[in-house]
Design a protein around this motif. Sequence first.
Motif, PDB file in Angstrom:
ATOM      1  N   SER A  76      -4.476   3.956  -0.378  1.00 22.80           N
ATOM      2  CA  SER A  76      -3.172   3.468   0.130  1.00 22.80           C
ATOM      3  C   SER A  76      -1.912   4.478   0.146  1.00 22.80           C
ATOM      4  O   SER A  76      -1.205   4.553   1.104  1.00 22.80           O
ATOM      5  CB  SER A  76      -3.006   2.173  -0.390  1.00 22.80           C
ATOM      6  OG  SER A  76      -1.821   1.550   0.184  1.00 22.80           O
ATOM      7  N   SER A  77      -1.752   5.049  -0.836  1.00 19.11           N
ATOM      8  CA  SER A  77      -0.557   5.960  -1.044  1.00 19.11           C
ATOM      9  C   SER A  77      -0.652   7.200  -0.334  1.00 19.11           C
ATOM     10  O   SER A  77       0.488   7.753   0.027  1.00 19.11           O
ATOM     11  CB  SER A  77      -0.200   6.216  -2.463  1.00 19.11           C
ATOM     12  OG  SER A  77      -1.460   7.075  -3.110  1.00 19.11           O
ATOM     13  N   LEU A  78      -1.823   7.584   0.233  1.00 16.64           N
ATOM     14  CA  LEU A  78      -1.844   8.609   1.113  1.00 16.64           C
ATOM     15  C   LEU A  78      -2.062   8.364   2.414  1.00 16.64           C
ATOM     16  O   LEU A  78      -1.541   9.439   3.350  1.00 16.64           O
ATOM     17  CB  LEU A  78      -3.269   9.526   0.575  1.00 16.64           C
ATOM     18  CG  LEU A  78      -3.319  10.394  -0.716  1.00 16.64           C
ATOM     19  CD1 LEU A  78      -4.709  10.675  -1.031  1.00 16.64           C
ATOM     20  CD2 LEU A  78      -2.155  11.387  -0.585  1.00 16.64           C
ATOM     21  N   PHE A  79      -2.714   7.457   2.756  1.00 17.45           N
ATOM     22  CA  PHE A  79      -2.843   6.802   4.181  1.00 17.45           C
ATOM     23  C   PHE A  79      -2.021   5.747   4.797  1.00 17.45           C
ATOM     24  O   PHE A  79      -2.098   5.294   5.913  1.00 17.45           O
ATOM     25  CB  PHE A  79      -4.207   6.666   4.627  1.00 17.45           C
ATOM     26  CG  PHE A  79      -5.311   7.986   4.684  1.00 17.45           C
ATOM     27  CD1 PHE A  79      -5.334   8.805   5.794  1.00 17.45           C
ATOM     28  CD2 PHE A  79      -5.669   8.479   3.419  1.00 17.45           C
ATOM     29  CE1 PHE A  79      -6.097   9.912   5.743  1.00 17.45           C
ATOM     30  CE2 PHE A  79      -6.328   9.672   3.342  1.00 17.45           C
ATOM     31  CZ  PHE A  79      -6.470  10.341   4.633  1.00 17.45           C
ATOM     32  N   GLY A  80      -1.566   5.229   3.903  1.00 22.98           N
ATOM     33  CA  GLY A  80      -0.489   3.822   4.183  1.00 22.98           C
ATOM     34  C   GLY A  80      -1.172   2.547   4.654  1.00 22.98           C
ATOM     35  O   GLY A  80      -0.452   1.559   4.992  1.00 22.98           O
ATOM     36  N   ILE A  81      -2.263   2.309   4.410  1.00 20.37           N
ATOM     37  CA  ILE A  81      -2.997   1.084   4.633  1.00 20.37           C
ATOM     38  C   ILE A  81      -4.093   0.911   3.426  1.00 20.37           C
ATOM     39  O   ILE A  81      -4.397   1.816   2.959  1.00 20.37           O
ATOM     40  CB  ILE A  81      -3.746   1.214   5.810  1.00 20.37           C
ATOM     41  CG1 ILE A  81      -4.848   2.025   6.060  1.00 20.37           C
ATOM     42  CG2 ILE A  81      -3.079   1.430   7.077  1.00 20.37           C
ATOM     43  CD1 ILE A  81      -5.764   2.087   7.205  1.00 20.37           C
ATOM     44  N   PRO A  82      -4.160  -0.507   3.195  1.00 22.26           N
ATOM     45  CA  PRO A  82      -5.104  -0.735   2.075  1.00 22.26           C
ATOM     46  C   PRO A  82      -6.864   0.029   2.430  1.00 22.26           C
ATOM     47  O   PRO A  82      -7.084  -0.118   3.679  1.00 22.26           O
ATOM     48  CB  PRO A  82      -5.170  -2.008   1.963  1.00 22.26           C
ATOM     49  CG  PRO A  82      -4.053  -2.600   2.801  1.00 22.26           C
ATOM     50  CD  PRO A  82      -3.738  -1.577   3.761  1.00 22.26           C
ATOM     51  N   ILE A  83      -7.431   0.129   1.594  1.00 25.41           N
ATOM     52  CA  ILE A  83      -8.723   0.356   1.603  1.00 25.41           C
ATOM     53  C   ILE A  83      -9.525  -0.628   2.187  1.00 25.41           C
ATOM     54  O   ILE A  83     -10.491  -0.102   3.083  1.00 25.41           O
ATOM     55  CB  ILE A  83      -9.516   0.970   0.269  1.00 25.41           C
ATOM     56  CG1 ILE A  83     -10.892   1.706   0.578  1.00 25.41           C
ATOM     57  CG2 ILE A  83      -9.827  -0.407  -0.472  1.00 25.41           C
ATOM     58  CD1 ILE A  83     -10.574   3.071   0.778  1.00 25.41           C
ATOM     59  N   SER A  84      -9.355  -1.866   2.055  1.00 24.29           N
ATOM     60  CA  SER A  84     -10.044  -2.862   2.836  1.00 24.29           C
ATOM     61  C   SER A  84      -9.759  -2.740   4.313  1.00 24.29           C
ATOM     62  O   SER A  84     -10.708  -3.104   5.246  1.00 24.29           O
ATOM     63  CB  SER A  84      -9.609  -4.277   2.216  1.00 24.29           C
ATOM     64  OG  SER A  84      -8.285  -4.428   2.472  1.00 24.29           O
ATOM     65  N   SER A  85      -8.401  -2.540   4.768  1.00 21.90           N
ATOM     66  CA  SER A  85      -8.115  -2.261   6.434  1.00 21.90           C
ATOM     67  C   SER A  85      -8.951  -1.025   6.577  1.00 21.90           C
ATOM     68  O   SER A  85      -9.502  -1.170   8.005  1.00 21.90           O
ATOM     69  CB  SER A  85      -6.617  -2.093   6.447  1.00 21.90           C
ATOM     70  OG  SER A  85      -5.925  -3.113   5.983  1.00 21.90           O
ATOM     71  N   LEU A  86      -9.154  -0.117   5.994  1.00 21.12           N
ATOM     72  CA  LEU A  86     -10.141   1.317   6.482  1.00 21.12           C
ATOM     73  C   LEU A  86     -11.278   0.694   6.861  1.00 21.12           C
ATOM     74  O   LEU A  86     -11.967   0.832   7.593  1.00 21.12           O
ATOM     75  CB  LEU A  86      -9.859   2.220   5.412  1.00 21.12           C
ATOM     76  CG  LEU A  86     -10.793   3.395   5.719  1.00 21.12           C
ATOM     77  CD1 LEU A  86      -9.845   4.168   6.852  1.00 21.12           C
ATOM     78  CD2 LEU A  86     -11.204   4.346   4.614  1.00 21.12           C
ATOM     79  N   ILE A  87     -12.062  -0.065   5.759  1.00 17.07           N
ATOM     80  CA  ILE A  87     -13.340  -0.551   6.073  1.00 17.07           C
ATOM     81  C   ILE A  87     -13.570  -1.357   7.181  1.00 17.07           C
ATOM     82  O   ILE A  87     -14.535  -1.137   8.091  1.00 17.07           O
ATOM     83  CB  ILE A  87     -13.902  -1.147   4.750  1.00 17.07           C
ATOM     84  CG1 ILE A  87     -14.012  -0.513   3.526  1.00 17.07           C
ATOM     85  CG2 ILE A  87     -15.157  -2.085   4.833  1.00 17.07           C
ATOM     86  CD1 ILE A  87     -14.232  -0.914   2.175  1.00 17.07           C
ATOM     87  N   ASP A  88     -12.691  -2.220   7.532  1.00 16.63           N
ATOM     88  CA  ASP A  88     -12.727  -3.206   8.607  1.00 16.63           C
ATOM     89  C   ASP A  88     -12.665  -2.461   9.908  1.00 16.63           C
ATOM     90  O   ASP A  88     -13.208  -2.859  11.062  1.00 16.63           O
ATOM     91  CB  ASP A  88     -11.597  -4.167   8.689  1.00 16.63           C
ATOM     92  CG  ASP A  88     -11.857  -5.406   7.454  1.00 16.63           C
ATOM     93  OD1 ASP A  88     -12.817  -5.413   7.215  1.00 16.63           O
ATOM     94  OD2 ASP A  88     -10.771  -6.041   7.293  1.00 16.63           O
ATOM     95  N   LEU A  89     -11.671  -1.372   9.770  1.00 16.75           N
ATOM     96  CA  LEU A  89     -11.312  -0.408  11.100  1.00 16.75           C
ATOM     97  C   LEU A  89     -12.709   0.403  11.601  1.00 16.75           C
ATOM     98  O   LEU A  89     -12.737   0.590  12.812  1.00 16.75           O
ATOM     99  CB  LEU A  89     -10.266   0.539  10.656  1.00 16.75           C
ATOM    100  CG  LEU A  89      -9.482   1.166  11.960  1.00 16.75           C
ATOM    101  CD1 LEU A  89      -8.822   0.332  12.630  1.00 16.75           C
ATOM    102  CD2 LEU A  89      -8.503   2.180  11.304  1.00 16.75           C
ATOM    103  N   PHE A  90     -13.631   0.812  10.535  1.00 16.64           N
ATOM    104  CA  PHE A  90     -14.775   1.308  10.683  1.00 16.64           C
ATOM    105  C   PHE A  90     -15.809   0.669  10.464  1.00 16.64           C
ATOM    106  O   PHE A  90     -16.862   1.230  10.195  1.00 16.64           O
ATOM    107  CB  PHE A  90     -14.815   2.634   9.986  1.00 16.64           C
ATOM    108  CG  PHE A  90     -13.680   3.714  10.683  1.00 16.64           C
ATOM    109  CD1 PHE A  90     -13.888   4.695  11.271  1.00 16.64           C
ATOM    110  CD2 PHE A  90     -12.475   3.798  10.000  1.00 16.64           C
ATOM    111  CE1 PHE A  90     -12.935   5.699  11.776  1.00 16.64           C
ATOM    112  CE2 PHE A  90     -11.619   4.629  10.159  1.00 16.64           C
ATOM    113  CZ  PHE A  90     -11.728   5.641  11.255  1.00 16.64           C
ATOM    114  N   SER A  91     -16.110  -0.632  10.927  1.00 18.62           N
ATOM    115  CA  SER A  91     -17.250  -1.286  10.480  1.00 18.62           C
ATOM    116  C   SER A  91     -18.093  -1.669  11.550  1.00 18.62           C
ATOM    117  O   SER A  91     -19.155  -2.351  11.465  1.00 18.62           O
ATOM    118  CB  SER A  91     -16.764  -2.821   9.883  1.00 18.62           C
ATOM    119  OG  SER A  91     -15.867  -3.560  11.003  1.00 18.62           O
ATOM    120  N   GLY A  92     -17.772  -0.962  13.006  1.00 16.75           N
ATOM    121  CA  GLY A  92     -18.697  -1.297  13.934  1.00 16.75           C
ATOM    122  C   GLY A  92     -19.842  -0.359  13.668  1.00 16.75           C
ATOM    123  O   GLY A  92     -19.954   0.345  12.947  1.00 16.75           O
TER     124      GLY A  92
END
Length: 686
Positions: free
Chosen positions: A263-279
Amino acid sequence: MSAATYTPSGGERVDMPPSVGSPVGRDPIGQSHQRSRAFGITEQAEPDFSSPLRGDLTSALDENRFLFQHAAPVMETLYDQIANTHSMVLLTSSKGMVLHSLGDSDFLEKASRVALMPGMDWSESTKGTNAIGTALTEEEALTVHGNQHYLNANKFLTCSCSPIFDPYGQVIGALDVTGDQRSFHQHTLALVRMSAQMIENHMFADIFPKAIRVHFHTRSEFLGTLVEGIAVFSPEGRFISANRSAQFQIGLPFSALKAHTFSSLFGIPISSLIDLFSGSLPTPKQLVLHNGVAVWCRVKVKAASPWSAERTAPITPQQAEEQASVAPATSSPVRPVPRKSHLSTLQYLDTGDPQVSAVIHKLRMVSGKDIPVMILGETGTGKDLLAQAIHGDSNRSGQPFVSVNCASIPDNLIESELFGYEEGAFTGARKKGSIGKILQANGGTLFLDEIGDMPKHLQARLLRVLQERKVSPLGAGKEVDVDVAIVSATHKNLKDMIARGDFREDLYYRLNGLVVRLPALRERTDFDLVVQKIVKALAESGQHIGIAPRVMDIFKRYHWPGNFRQLHNLLRTAVVMVGNDGLIDMVHLPDDFLEELEHGLPHPIAQRLSTPIVPTDVAALPEFPSTPPMPEPAVDGQKLQDVALSAMAQMLRQHKGNVSAAAKALGVSRNTIYRKKNLLPPDVLG
């Protein structure tokens, strides 16, 4: 030191990250000469030919086996690029001992005159200023050319060397190209640095195969290349590691990155990252680093189940319902544990097959009793997922679930991985040591996957841990109490191994408190429902994909040697090929699978031929179109080869004889069509 450049096949120059660079105005060669004098070395000193004992080199090779196995293929490639230039490629340990070399025979003979050969120490303290010793001391890539060498005997050499960093940011060795100073080329150092980074990236993939890996670059076309950044995070978003390209792009050294999170490096929570790439077919997406730099990212996360694509977040009861079937076994160092639900985790795996139901019934009877469980079954039958379910239903579910695949860790590393080690216990060990997987699982469950592959000498140590509930890390003079529940799994016949003396009988009886066996995929009676659920989980949001009856019939008669892992991989490709809507048909199946079918369907399961093709539990499944997008002849009464030829002919007509376009649409290689051209109608080829 300025960044080197990398020229991909397109010919465009791309900035390469520098190694840990020297501040402007600093003179590493001059400082190395000062250190050399301080060591008491004289420039006129003769080369030291006193070779170490053979056992020292053997020991060094054993300690550096992990480095060697990743470096050797890269060394071969590097040598191919410099062959016939009066040069050689060398790999050294972190202490400067030469482990391996490749080179032109004429130059190898010259190098031997100055003791530049395997087994020799080329640290600064013994050879003075030289590329190997100085690069390891400075922890940066550099060239030492001609008269820059401290010893007069070495001044006919030109050497370019890069340190190799392990995935934890520690120097683990060095890669060097040495040649005659008259053949010096200014691009050699960049080539060596790129090769060293290739070795580092290979080690990343091996050390962190199941963590959340973020691959990124400011330009999307360089994702997947040598210059991409790779940053590794725990499922909770804690920073674990980053390669040198990632450090360069983020603008922070490894030591500073340890204090950060995703989160501190990319500005979004890790959960949002997982949702973003869940396809099921994740495409690069753009994120912004903490320094304002926009980067394109691909994310590799451990799937929560083999058919849930790229998800790794704790599953909800609804998601678990989707993942009901037992799935392939994969290993992960430490997994996040979902919160204990009032619903049973094991019940999600009970999809109606009597054999699986019997297994689950037995496991429920011993749940919470800390009885060791041994899971038997072929590779890919879901032993790993069942182990997680056992943990999830136990009173330890709030504690760690730690998985160790005894077959995937090199023999010389499995002891330190399991039992941990103290700082300085062996070459390449991390500073501050490591607690090991057994202590990581303290209070929770330790899953020993492929236990039949555990080296014999470690079986005795594991037995002692199970008996005394104490662990002694390597290099430590103390024992630590440990409390773990043990689940093990294997596809091997351990009783046969005991008879051959390959597995300890006393360890076997410590592990087999309850033995259960998972059926192979071809033996399961819930096959239809399993296939439909895999397809549903793989489909993108809004996709409605079904299975053509003839394909389902073939699936049910196929023997599935790879079990769920093979089925999942096949369906993942088919779902991508079929598009938004339609039925998975013959044209969507992989080329190698179709070729195998041409030789017949082994192991027919007669009872399956009478079972319904469409599952009765359709209420929870998507609505499927009644007709496929591209009708083809029915398979009944026809050979599979005739069906394949019909599909090829249809596609060639559709693409006006363009073999490349037809092959792409079919998902096969052009050679497959060319091999069949004599069997195809003459009007279809352009």
